[in-house]
Design a protein around this motif. Structure first.
Motif, PDB file in Angstrom:
ATOM      1  N   GLU A 277     -41.628 -33.056  18.672  1.00 29.42           N
ATOM      2  CA  GLU A 277     -42.153 -33.921  19.729  1.00 29.42           C
ATOM      3  C   GLU A 277     -41.143 -34.093  20.860  1.00 29.42           C
ATOM      4  O   GLU A 277     -41.508 -34.119  22.038  1.00 29.42           O
ATOM      5  N   ILE A 278     -39.882 -34.203  20.503  1.00 30.35           N
ATOM      6  CA  ILE A 278     -38.839 -34.335  21.532  1.00 30.35           C
ATOM      7  C   ILE A 278     -38.806 -33.087  22.403  1.00 30.35           C
ATOM      8  O   ILE A 278     -38.733 -33.165  23.641  1.00 30.35           O
ATOM      9  N   ARG A 279     -38.849 -31.910  21.773  1.00 24.05           N
ATOM     10  CA  ARG A 279     -38.827 -30.670  22.554  1.00 24.05           C
ATOM     11  C   ARG A 279     -40.064 -30.553  23.438  1.00 24.05           C
ATOM     12  O   ARG A 279     -39.999 -30.024  24.546  1.00 24.05           O
ATOM     13  N   LYS A 280     -41.166 -31.035  22.936  1.00 26.94           N
ATOM     14  CA  LYS A 280     -42.425 -30.942  23.676  1.00 26.94           C
ATOM     15  C   LYS A 280     -42.446 -31.875  24.884  1.00 26.94           C
ATOM     16  O   LYS A 280     -42.996 -31.544  25.942  1.00 26.94           O
ATOM     17  N   GLN A 281     -41.821 -33.038  24.746  1.00 23.81           N
ATOM     18  CA  GLN A 281     -41.920 -34.061  25.781  1.00 23.81           C
ATOM     19  C   GLN A 281     -40.725 -34.100  26.732  1.00 23.81           C
ATOM     20  O   GLN A 281     -40.853 -34.570  27.862  1.00 23.81           O
ATOM     21  N   TYR A 282     -39.575 -33.595  26.275  1.00 26.69           N
ATOM     22  CA  TYR A 282     -38.362 -33.749  27.072  1.00 26.69           C
ATOM     23  C   TYR A 282     -37.684 -32.397  27.319  1.00 26.69           C
ATOM     24  O   TYR A 282     -37.870 -31.433  26.574  1.00 26.69           O
ATOM     25  N   LEU A 283     -36.855 -32.373  28.330  1.00 26.99           N
ATOM     26  CA  LEU A 283     -36.180 -31.159  28.746  1.00 26.99           C
ATOM     27  C   LEU A 283     -34.791 -31.003  28.135  1.00 26.99           C
ATOM     28  O   LEU A 283     -34.265 -29.895  28.055  1.00 26.99           O
ATOM     29  N   HIS A 284     -34.194 -32.088  27.680  1.00 28.89           N
ATOM     30  CA  HIS A 284     -32.759 -32.079  27.375  1.00 28.89           C
ATOM     31  C   HIS A 284     -32.355 -31.244  26.160  1.00 28.89           C
ATOM     32  O   HIS A 284     -31.169 -31.029  25.932  1.00 28.89           O
ATOM     33  N   THR A 285     -33.304 -30.765  25.362  1.00 26.28           N
ATOM     34  CA  THR A 285     -32.933 -29.904  24.234  1.00 26.28           C
ATOM     35  C   THR A 285     -33.080 -28.424  24.568  1.00 26.28           C
ATOM     36  O   THR A 285     -32.675 -27.568  23.776  1.00 26.28           O
ATOM     37  N   HIS A 286     -33.652 -28.116  25.703  1.00 27.14           N
ATOM     38  CA  HIS A 286     -33.907 -26.729  26.071  1.00 27.14           C
ATOM     39  C   HIS A 286     -32.641 -26.048  26.583  1.00 27.14           C
ATOM     40  O   HIS A 286     -31.710 -26.698  27.060  1.00 27.14           O
TER      41      HIS A 286
END
Length: 377
Positions: A277-286
């Motif tokens: 969900e974090i990867r889907k919603q936010y940019l900071h892990t990409h």
């Protein structure tokens, strides 16, 4: 290989009646005989030819040599004389090959000597860049010529067959994921440091995909090892560090400082939020965000390696809206709703972060920013 095979290859009277002699093993594929032998490196440039670069693609049996790849391959041999590894060359021979086994029955039928007329033409189907690298390396280190490389010989059945062989040999070749390349590279100090952080640093431990360079939708990981490697390369480039524990400590401190300013990462580690969900919603892990954070840190560390100086300057990072719905990311890190990590997008993403921290842009970064503001995306 027979010593009389040291003569130059050619089709004139000087080679008529003379033969190369290779120790070989005979095999069969698709009903055709082929032979596997060992060839001294010093002979590789002398007897194995390329198609002429001037020929049109449709009348060549292989691609044009990419000369830009050769220096790195040659350097690999020269820098690692005790443990370099090259896979076999594959070549077609347009002469009448003759194989003589050591016996007339049993295993001896498959082991023996391969006789090839010196007037024959040897054409590399696979391994042309390795061949060029060997030639380059021998000029700097001639003793390497005593070492050997495996060669697979096929009978040349014409241009169409040679072209088909090239296509078949490369059809299913898959370049390994960059992550696993970093995982298995024990020569590169940056790879070693990246692995250490991925396995030991609390920010990344258990949340880095070590093999694949892409994360599946349901993956429980936040980052890929290849993305972390790119970020580390950006972070440390040009810094005057002593290496070893000092570089490890600095890198560790930097990512822990970033982690303090991106609470979502801690929420995933606590299992309060799912990684997917974090990867889907936010940019900071990409990967693009990690790369930009590395470049941002590099700017701060170039000014001072003292944590008491660079950590306070990093603090405004806490106020960045990393959500993918933030319109500030469109055209920078996101194109048409999809994360993009080409060079221009990395520049525009780090530009945004620099402005959040009140840092000046370089001339190239300002040029990219001006073009972005004009809508030239």
């Amino acid at each position: 290989m027979g010593t009389h095979a040291l003569a130059q290859q050619g089709g004139d009277a000087t080679t008529a009646g003379f033969e190369y002699i290779f120790p070989a093993i005979r095999g069969v594929q698709a009903g055709r005989e082929y032979y596997v032998s060992m060839c001294p490196l010093r002979l590789i440039p002398k007897i194995f030819l390329f198609d002429e670069d001037e020929l049109a693609p449709e009348v060549r049996a292989q691609r044009v040599l990419n000369k830009g790849r050769v220096p790195a391959l040659a350097r690999y041999i020269l820098d690692n004389p005790d443990d370099y590894v090259f896979s076999a060359l594959t070549a077609s021979v347009d002469g009448a090959m003759r194989f003589v086994g050591v016996s007339d029955q049993g295993p001896g039928l498959r082991v023996g000597q391969l006789y090839i007329p010196m007037a024959s033409r040897f054409l590399i189907n696979d391994g042309q860049h390795r061949r060029a690298a060997i030639e380059t390396a021998l000029k700097e280190n001639p003793p390497l010529g005593d070492e050997t490389i495996a060669v697979v010989f096929f009978h040349d059945a014409g241009l169409e067959r040679s072209q088909q062989m090239f296509a078949d040999l490369n059809r299913h070749a898959v370049r390994p994921a960059r992550s696993i390349g970093v995982l298995y590279d024990h020569r590169d100090e940056l790879s070693q440091l990246t692995r250490l952080l991925a396995l030991k640093c609390p920010v990344f431990r258990n949340f880095v995909e070590m093999e694949s360079s892409n994360l599946s939708a349901r993956s429980r990981k936040l980052f890929t090892l290849s993305a972390l490697y790119s970020a580390m390369s950006a972070l440390l480039q040009g810094l005057e560090l002593t290496g070893g524990k000092d570089t490890e400590r600095l890198s560790w401190d930097y990512w822990e400082a970033v982690d303090d300013l991106i609470p979502d990462w801690e929420e995933v580690r606590r299992r309060s939020l799912s990684a997917s969900e974090i990867r889907k919603q936010y940019l900071h892990t990409h990967g693009i965000a990690l790369h930009a954070l590395g470049l941002l840190g590099n700017t701060l560390l170039r000014d001072s390696l003292d944590p008491d100086e660079w950590k306070p300057r990093l603090a405004p990072l806490r106020n960045v809206d990393w959500s993918r719905t933030n319109p500030d990311w469109e055209g920078r890190a996101i194109i048409g709703g999809r994360v993009s990590k080409n060079h221009q997008n990395v520049v525009l993403t780090v530009n945004f972060l620099r402005k959040q921290l009140g840092l000046e842009l370089t001339a190239d970064e300002q040029q990219a920013e001006d073009a972005y503001q004009r809508g030239e995306r």
